[in-house]
Motif scaffolding. Sequence first.
Motif, short mmCIF file in Angstrom:
data_model
loop_
_atom_site.label_atom_id
_atom_site.label_comp_id
_atom_site.label_asym_id
_atom_site.label_seq_id
_atom_site.Cartn_x
_atom_site.Cartn_y
_atom_site.Cartn_z
N GLU A 86 0.83 -1.20 0.00
CA GLU A 86 0.00 0.00 0.00
C GLU A 86 0.86 1.26 0.00
O GLU A 86 0.53 2.26 -0.63
N MET A 87 2.00 1.22 0.71
CA MET A 87 2.95 2.34 0.66
C MET A 87 3.44 2.56 -0.76
O MET A 87 3.53 3.69 -1.25
N ASN A 88 3.80 1.47 -1.43
CA ASN A 88 4.27 1.57 -2.82
C ASN A 88 3.21 2.19 -3.73
O ASN A 88 3.51 3.03 -4.58
N ARG A 89 1.96 1.78 -3.53
CA ARG A 89 0.89 2.31 -4.36
C ARG A 89 0.69 3.80 -4.09
O ARG A 89 0.58 4.62 -5.01
N GLU A 90 0.66 4.17 -2.82
CA GLU A 90 0.41 5.56 -2.45
C GLU A 90 1.59 6.47 -2.82
O GLU A 90 1.40 7.65 -3.09
N TYR A 91 2.80 5.91 -2.82
CA TYR A 91 4.00 6.71 -3.08
C TYR A 91 3.92 7.47 -4.40
O TYR A 91 4.43 8.59 -4.51
N SER A 92 3.30 6.87 -5.40
CA SER A 92 3.22 7.49 -6.72
C SER A 92 2.09 8.52 -6.82
O SER A 92 2.03 9.28 -7.77
N LEU A 93 1.22 8.55 -5.80
CA LEU A 93 0.05 9.45 -5.85
C LEU A 93 0.36 10.76 -5.12
O LEU A 93 -0.36 11.17 -4.19
N THR A 94 1.41 11.43 -5.54
CA THR A 94 1.88 12.61 -4.81
C THR A 94 0.86 13.74 -4.78
O THR A 94 0.87 14.57 -3.87
N GLY A 95 -0.01 13.82 -5.76
CA GLY A 95 -0.98 14.90 -5.80
C GLY A 95 -2.30 14.57 -5.16
O GLY A 95 -3.22 15.40 -5.15
N ALA A 96 -2.43 13.37 -4.62
CA ALA A 96 -3.70 12.93 -4.04
C ALA A 96 -3.99 13.67 -2.74
O ALA A 96 -3.07 14.13 -2.03
N PHE A 97 -5.25 13.76 -2.39
CA PHE A 97 -5.66 14.41 -1.15
C PHE A 97 -5.02 13.73 0.06
O PHE A 97 -5.02 12.51 0.17
N ALA A 98 -4.45 14.56 0.96
CA ALA A 98 -3.85 14.08 2.22
C ALA A 98 -2.78 13.00 1.99
O ALA A 98 -2.64 12.07 2.79
N HIS A 99 -2.01 13.16 0.91
CA HIS A 99 -1.00 12.15 0.55
C HIS A 99 0.01 11.95 1.70
O HIS A 99 0.28 10.80 2.09
N ARG A 100 0.54 13.03 2.23
CA ARG A 100 1.54 12.91 3.29
C ARG A 100 0.95 12.25 4.54
O ARG A 100 1.56 11.37 5.14
N ASP A 101 -0.25 12.69 4.91
CA ASP A 101 -0.90 12.11 6.09
C ASP A 101 -1.14 10.61 5.91
O ASP A 101 -0.96 9.82 6.85
N TYR A 102 -1.54 10.24 4.72
CA TYR A 102 -1.81 8.83 4.44
C TYR A 102 -0.53 8.01 4.57
O TYR A 102 -0.53 6.94 5.19
N MET A 103 0.56 8.52 4.00
CA MET A 103 1.84 7.82 4.09
C MET A 103 2.32 7.73 5.53
O MET A 103 2.83 6.69 5.98
N GLN A 104 2.17 8.83 6.28
CA GLN A 104 2.57 8.82 7.69
C GLN A 104 1.79 7.77 8.47
O GLN A 104 2.36 7.05 9.30
N ASN A 105 0.51 7.68 8.21
CA ASN A 105 -0.31 6.71 8.95
C ASN A 105 0.01 5.28 8.57
O ASN A 105 -0.02 4.38 9.42
N LEU A 106 0.34 5.05 7.29
CA LEU A 106 0.77 3.71 6.90
C LEU A 106 2.06 3.33 7.62
O LEU A 106 2.21 2.20 8.11
N LEU A 107 2.98 4.27 7.70
CA LEU A 107 4.24 4.01 8.39
C LEU A 107 4.01 3.78 9.87
O LEU A 107 4.60 2.87 10.46
N ARG A 108 3.14 4.57 10.46
CA ARG A 108 2.84 4.38 11.88
C ARG A 108 2.22 3.00 12.13
O ARG A 108 2.57 2.31 13.09
N LEU A 109 1.30 2.58 11.26
CA LEU A 109 0.71 1.25 11.39
C LEU A 109 1.78 0.17 11.29
O LEU A 109 1.76 -0.82 12.05
N TYR A 110 2.70 0.36 10.37
CA TYR A 110 3.80 -0.61 10.20
C TYR A 110 4.61 -0.72 11.49
O TYR A 110 4.89 -1.83 11.97
N LEU A 111 5.00 0.42 12.06
CA LEU A 111 5.82 0.42 13.27
C LEU A 111 5.04 -0.09 14.47
O LEU A 111 5.60 -0.76 15.35
N ILE A 112 3.74 0.23 14.53
CA ILE A 112 2.92 -0.26 15.63
C ILE A 112 2.85 -1.79 15.60
O ILE A 112 2.97 -2.46 16.64
#
Length: 239
Positions: A86-112
């Motif tokens: 999902e990170m890989n998919r989202e990584y290419s969607l730089t112009g998508a709404f809340a892109h950074r927040d989405y990536m941060q939350n994916l990373l947080r879920l991974y670390l959790i």
Amino acid sequence: MHHVDFIDYPVSDDTIFFVAPGQVHAFDGANDYEGVIIHFNASFMADEESSESIFMKYDVFNAYDSLPYCKITSEEADRLMLLVNEMNREYSLTGAFAHRDYMQNLLRLYLIRIHRSGERKEMQKLYVSCIANRTFVRFRQLLEQNFHRVHTVQDYADLLNISVRTLTKYVSQSAHRSPLKIINERIVLEAKRQILHSTLSIKEVAFQLGFEDPSYFVKFFKRMTGKMPKEFKNEAKDR
């Protein structure tokens, strides 16, 4: 083998390594590796307020008093790969709404998920609900931010607004070591990095690490490692 801060660690299936900013590391060239690298800077996980965020940054990554990797089950590896995909998919969607927040939350879920299920050998598992563990991780955070200039247990106790006795008790309960030992080991680790991997002189390394007297730094390094700084550098180069 994975060489991290002057120590070799075995690489096997379902192993996750945590490499913090400033760590020197490299895989040996003898084997082909298949895996995933997730690379992000410190500001990407900049929320320092919640205990959970501090745990993820200073228990998972900046835990220099423990092994730099953990083991997970193959089932958990499959679940983590879903997040990676999902990170890989989202990584290419730089112009998508809340892109950074989405990536941060994916990373947080991974670390959790890693914090919940990962097994870090030779390290006592810490819990955010335990005041001793929370204080110890906060001590790690302050140490990482201040070791260049703050060297005493009293100073860190003051920063935490607790007594030296309480800090010593909490660190001992969480890591079975004294806070002074952890402070000194963090300083000498940075000294080794700078001596081997920078162009700084021994005197400059001493000043950078908060030692006004270079001769005291040399004595400190010898006491901690059994070698003079120049001796350590020459032996490392000969390997």
